[in-house]
Enzyme design. Structure first.
Site, PDB file in Angstrom:
ATOM      1  N   CYS A   3      42.303 -19.089  62.217  1.00 50.32           N
ATOM      2  CA  CYS A   3      41.857 -20.477  62.177  1.00 50.32           C
ATOM      3  C   CYS A   3      43.072 -21.391  62.045  1.00 50.32           C
ATOM      4  CB  CYS A   3      40.893 -20.702  61.017  1.00 50.32           C
ATOM      5  SG  CYS A   3      40.410 -22.432  60.811  1.00 50.32           S
ATOM      6  N   CYS A  11      42.283 -27.577  56.374  1.00 55.97           N
ATOM      7  CA  CYS A  11      40.919 -27.314  55.897  1.00 55.97           C
ATOM      8  C   CYS A  11      40.922 -26.019  55.095  1.00 55.97           C
ATOM      9  CB  CYS A  11      39.947 -27.197  57.071  1.00 55.97           C
ATOM     10  SG  CYS A  11      38.256 -26.775  56.570  1.00 55.97           S
ATOM     11  N   CYS A  14      37.055 -22.331  53.909  1.00 54.72           N
ATOM     12  CA  CYS A  14      37.006 -20.861  53.850  1.00 54.72           C
ATOM     13  C   CYS A  14      38.141 -20.383  52.939  1.00 54.72           C
ATOM     14  CB  CYS A  14      37.145 -20.263  55.249  1.00 54.72           C
ATOM     15  SG  CYS A  14      35.849 -20.777  56.384  1.00 54.72           S
ATOM     16  N   CYS A  86      36.061 -25.679  65.178  1.00 53.98           N
ATOM     17  CA  CYS A  86      36.000 -24.728  64.053  1.00 53.98           C
ATOM     18  C   CYS A  86      35.429 -23.391  64.510  1.00 53.98           C
ATOM     19  CB  CYS A  86      35.133 -25.321  62.947  1.00 53.98           C
ATOM     20  SG  CYS A  86      34.790 -24.159  61.603  1.00 53.98           S
ATOM     21  N   GLN A 213      18.397 -20.708  56.239  1.00 55.94           N
ATOM     22  CA  GLN A 213      19.669 -20.021  56.041  1.00 55.94           C
ATOM     23  C   GLN A 213      20.638 -20.346  57.173  1.00 55.94           C
ATOM     24  OE1 GLN A 213      20.184 -18.515  53.335  1.00 55.94           O
ATOM     25  NE2 GLN A 213      18.401 -17.424  52.582  1.00 55.94           N
ATOM     26  N   PHE A 242       9.058 -20.698  46.217  1.00 51.83           N
ATOM     27  CA  PHE A 242      10.211 -21.324  46.892  1.00 51.83           C
ATOM     28  C   PHE A 242      10.273 -20.803  48.330  1.00 51.83           C
ATOM     29  CE2 PHE A 242      11.282 -20.370  42.434  1.00 51.83           C
ATOM     30  CZ  PHE A 242      11.447 -21.640  41.906  1.00 51.83           C
ATOM     31  N   CYS A 339      21.177 -16.820  46.114  1.00 53.57           N
ATOM     32  CA  CYS A 339      22.472 -17.218  46.675  1.00 53.57           C
ATOM     33  C   CYS A 339      23.466 -17.538  45.559  1.00 53.57           C
ATOM     34  CB  CYS A 339      22.306 -18.428  47.592  1.00 53.57           C
ATOM     35  SG  CYS A 339      21.691 -19.899  46.756  1.00 53.57           S
TER      36      CYS A 339
END
Length: 388
Positions: A3, A11, A14, A86, A213, A242, A339
């Protein structure tokens, strides 16, 4: 993953990009084992890996720069960074980001300047879905006011002419000068507000404000695993708390032998419930009910105990009140997808009458410390509780 934005120190979204992917997975698995060890899980499976690139199905881009040269990306302390290239996004998504950037310039949609509190267009959100071999898209424009609503409404078909299967276009009004992505008002410009997608043969639908997701491939395998784990268990009634657009619950009841299961899905978002209901109607299942309610309040008010409770809460977790009530109510099985490992562990501490029979890490968020964890809990027998 290579990247240039990370390599050029523009950036750092990540954070783990400098670690080989197999090392990332190993570190996450070790952390999961450390955290679950106190609960003595029976079976912790190997992690399910993601693709390293082009795995994100949603791009949330701040609109920066000027009318003459709009930028879709992020703003750091030093500069505005355009992220249309990206590598987290597919080639088709990258191309669409560039088409949207051109559309913004041609329609003279003024980017919102945070420091000056001037301008109109704050964010662009693009969602990609797959139906068999067809790729479809939804685009949302987040505006400060209604100033450019007519302009976008009169010109969005230009985008549809350039972007094949652009099914949903909407405008969201977010008038507050605050770090809030969207407001309450959503104006759908296309005939239908639903972006369809198919996972494991189950038709799902997403509306502009619905959660789904961000990693389609991993989500598909997450839902399939949940369905496989309960396929041979004596389960005839399910609460899907949920439930979102219904992915977990619908996957669990869509298997041929499971069509007679009574499923009740609960989600606070009316849009998500509308999507889940549409999916249930398409499947032709009669014993499926979806309601827009608070999950904790529903569970506590309901008297009948299901065989299985599915939990897929937001990052804050199911919470003490709901977890304690489930412990007291004591369904035979609880399936929990989280998560946030920290909130999962806190919730598990309230479920002393349950044994983790299966657990697996799903790498929904490569190159970051985040992970999705699926666990299956079985109620302990009176003999097992006595031993404790």
């Amino acid at each position: 993953m290579q990247c240039r934005f990370y390599q050029q120190k523009k950036c750092f979204s990540c954070q783990w990009l400098d670690r080989p992917y197999h090392i990332q997975l190993a570190e996450k698995q070790n952390k999961l084992l450390q955290q679950l060890n106190q609960f003595k899980p029976t079976d912790v499976k190997e992690p399910f890996a993601s693709h390293e690139t082009a795995f994100r199905n949603k791009a949330k881009m701040a609109v920066l720069g000027t009318v003459e040269k709009p930028i879709l990306g992020i703003q750091t302390e030093n500069e505005m960074v355009d992220l249309c290239d990206c590598p987290l996004y597919s080639n088709s998504m990258q191309n669409i980001l560039k088409l949207v950037r051109t559309f913004i310039r041609k329609q003279e949609l003024v980017p919102y300047n945070i420091n000056k509190r001037k301008g109109e267009l704050k964010f662009v959100i693009i969602t990609e879905s797959k139906i068999d071999d067809k790729i479809c898209f939804m685009i949302r424009f987040i505006l400060k006011s209604h100033k450019f609503v007519d302009r976008i409404n009169n010109s969005f078909k230009q985008l549809q002419e350039k972007i094949q299967n652009l099914l949903v276009v909407s405008i969201n009004i977010q008038s507050n000068h605050a770090a809030i992505l969207e407001g309450d008002e959503e104006l759908v410009l296309t005939k239908s507000p639903f972006l369809p997608m198919t996972l494991n043969g189950v038709p799902l639908f997403i509306k502009p404000k619905s959660f789904f997701q961000t990693n389609t491939d991993v989500a598909s395998n997450l839902y399939k695993t949940a369905s496989d784990w309960i396929a041979n268990l004596p389960i005839y009634s399910i609460w899907d708390l949920f439930c979102g657009v219904g992915g977990f619950g619908l996957s669990c009841v869509s298997q041929g032998i499971k069509k007679n299961i009574q499923l009740t899905g609960i989600e606070i978002s009316p849009d998500a419930i509308e999507c889940a209901t549409k999916s249930a109607n398409n499947l032709g299942f009669k014993q499926l009910i979806f309601k827009s309610l608070d999950a904790t309040q529903y569970a506590i008010a309901e008297q009948k105990i299901p065989d299985l409770v599915l939990l897929n809460p937001p990052r804050r977790g199911a919470g003490k009140m709901l977890s304690q009530y489930l412990e007291q109510m004591s369904p035979n099985y609880i399936m929990y997808s989280s998560c946030n490992l920290s909130s999962l562990v806190e919730d598990l501490k309230w479920l002393n009458n349950y044994q983790i029979t299966k657990s697996q890490l799903f790498d929904m968020f490569p190159h970051t410390a985040h992970m999705e964890v699926l666990i299956l809990l079985k109620k302990k027998s009176a003999h097992e509780n006595k031993k404790l």
